[in-house]
Write a protein that holds these residues in place. Structure first.
Motif, PDB file in Angstrom:
ATOM      1  N   GLU A  35       0.830  -1.203   0.000  1.00 44.57           N
ATOM      2  CA  GLU A  35       0.000   0.000   0.000  1.00 44.57           C
ATOM      3  C   GLU A  35       0.864   1.252   0.000  1.00 44.57           C
ATOM      4  N   ARG A  56       2.153   1.710  -3.443  1.00 45.60           N
ATOM      5  CA  ARG A  56       1.081   2.103  -4.354  1.00 45.60           C
ATOM      6  C   ARG A  56       0.859   3.600  -4.344  1.00 45.60           C
ATOM      7  N   SER A 113       2.040   2.197 -10.396  1.00 46.81           N
ATOM      8  CA  SER A 113       0.845   1.370 -10.366  1.00 46.81           C
ATOM      9  C   SER A 113       1.206  -0.052  -9.970  1.00 46.81           C
ATOM     10  N   SER A 136      -4.947  -6.107   1.127  1.00 45.58           N
ATOM     11  CA  SER A 136      -5.193  -4.718   0.706  1.00 45.58           C
ATOM     12  C   SER A 136      -5.075  -4.571  -0.807  1.00 45.58           C
ATOM     13  N   LEU A 137      -4.115  -5.277  -1.392  1.00 38.42           N
ATOM     14  CA  LEU A 137      -3.942  -5.236  -2.844  1.00 38.42           C
ATOM     15  C   LEU A 137      -5.168  -5.811  -3.538  1.00 38.42           C
ATOM     16  N   ARG A 163      -7.913  -3.261  -3.492  1.00 39.34           N
ATOM     17  CA  ARG A 163      -7.652  -2.226  -4.482  1.00 39.34           C
ATOM     18  C   ARG A 163      -8.040  -2.696  -5.884  1.00 39.34           C
ATOM     19  N   HIS A 197     -11.747  -2.506  -6.467  1.00 37.03           N
ATOM     20  CA  HIS A 197     -12.267  -1.139  -6.536  1.00 37.03           C
ATOM     21  C   HIS A 197     -12.371  -0.673  -7.985  1.00 37.03           C
ATOM     22  N   TRP A 245     -12.622   6.203  -3.125  1.00 35.68           N
ATOM     23  CA  TRP A 245     -12.003   5.120  -2.349  1.00 35.68           C
ATOM     24  C   TRP A 245     -11.802   5.639  -0.924  1.00 35.68           C
ATOM     25  N   ALA A 293     -10.721   4.492   2.837  1.00 34.42           N
ATOM     26  CA  ALA A 293     -10.094   3.432   3.626  1.00 34.42           C
ATOM     27  C   ALA A 293      -9.509   4.059   4.892  1.00 34.42           C
ATOM     28  N   THR A 303     -16.016   2.823  -3.117  1.00 31.28           N
ATOM     29  CA  THR A 303     -15.680   1.699  -2.246  1.00 31.28           C
ATOM     30  C   THR A 303     -15.306   2.164  -0.856  1.00 31.28           C
ATOM     31  N   HIS A 320      -9.828  -2.411   6.739  1.00 28.76           N
ATOM     32  CA  HIS A 320      -8.792  -3.417   6.916  1.00 28.76           C
ATOM     33  C   HIS A 320      -8.787  -3.918   8.356  1.00 28.76           C
TER      34      HIS A 320
END
Length: 208
Positions: A12, A15, A49, A89-90, A93, A96, A102, A104, A126, A130
């Motif tokens: 994350e 990302r 990405s 978490s990936l 994502r 989504h 988003w 979170a 979304t 977590h």
């Protein structure tokens, strides 16, 4: 910097554009060296990405990716389970929809106040929570009340946990109604030890 050095956290951080990931406790010299190197790097034009390739290439991962693909276009709540560091978490994502909100929350204090409509904040997008196994009884009650608003706001609820929620429900530590609401679809992410020969496994652990 994080005191929880899991792959989920590192993925994350990467990302959203982190230059490096440091696990606490951090030696001062290492911290200063990392910051110095980062300052000398040209600024990226956009955050890097990530794709499901980071999960690995083993057959068990290929099958898991196919299931993720079938769930991507749905609005159904999904509970992603799995051991720490397996990429929950990936996965969230990936599920989504691009170009939609988003939300979170970094912690669950936002759920202490029933007036905080987290589902509404993620309208048309979304809401990702977590490790929902860490919710307090009050936060569980407030989240349960908000789940009834998902359809009105066109919000998709994605949750993840490394704990056994059915056991917590049996022990009275997790609301059975909330569990039913967030687990309409359950998705178990394979643990890293289930594909130890996968090159991505070694890459994720920093092993050549």
């Amino acid at each position: 910097m994080s005191g929880h050095g899991t792959i989920d956290t590192a993925v994350e951080a990467t990302r959203i554009g982190a230059y490096s990931f440091l696990e606490k406790p951090i030696a001062l010299q290492k911290l200063l060296s990392t910051v110095g190197l980062a300052l000398r790097q040209p600024a990226p034009t956009q955050p890097p990405s990530l794709s499901l390739a980071y999960l690995g290439r083993a057959p068990i991962i290929t099958e898991f990716k196919q299931r993720l693909e079938t769930l991507k276009t749905l609005k159904t709540p999904v509970l992603i389970t799995g051991e720490p560091g397996c990429g929950k978490s990936l996965c969230a994502r990936f599920l989504h929809q691009a170009n939609t909100p988003w939300v979170a929350p970094e912690n669950f204090h936002i759920l202490d106040d029933p007036a905080n409509n987290v589902v509404g904040q993620a309208a048309e997008g979304t809401l990702f929570l977590h490790e929902v196994g860490d919710l307090t009884p009050l936060q569980q009650r407030n989240l349960l009340a908000h789940t009834a608003k998902q359809e009105r706001y066109h919000t998709r609820l994605l949750c993840s946990t490394s704990r056994s929620l059915p056991r917590m429900v049996a022990d009275g530590d997790f609301d059975s109604r909330l569990y039913a609401a967030i687990s309409q679809v359950q998705l178990r992410a394979p643990s890293l030890r289930e594909h130890p020969d996968d090159p991505r496994y070694h890459s994720a652990l920093g092993i050549d």
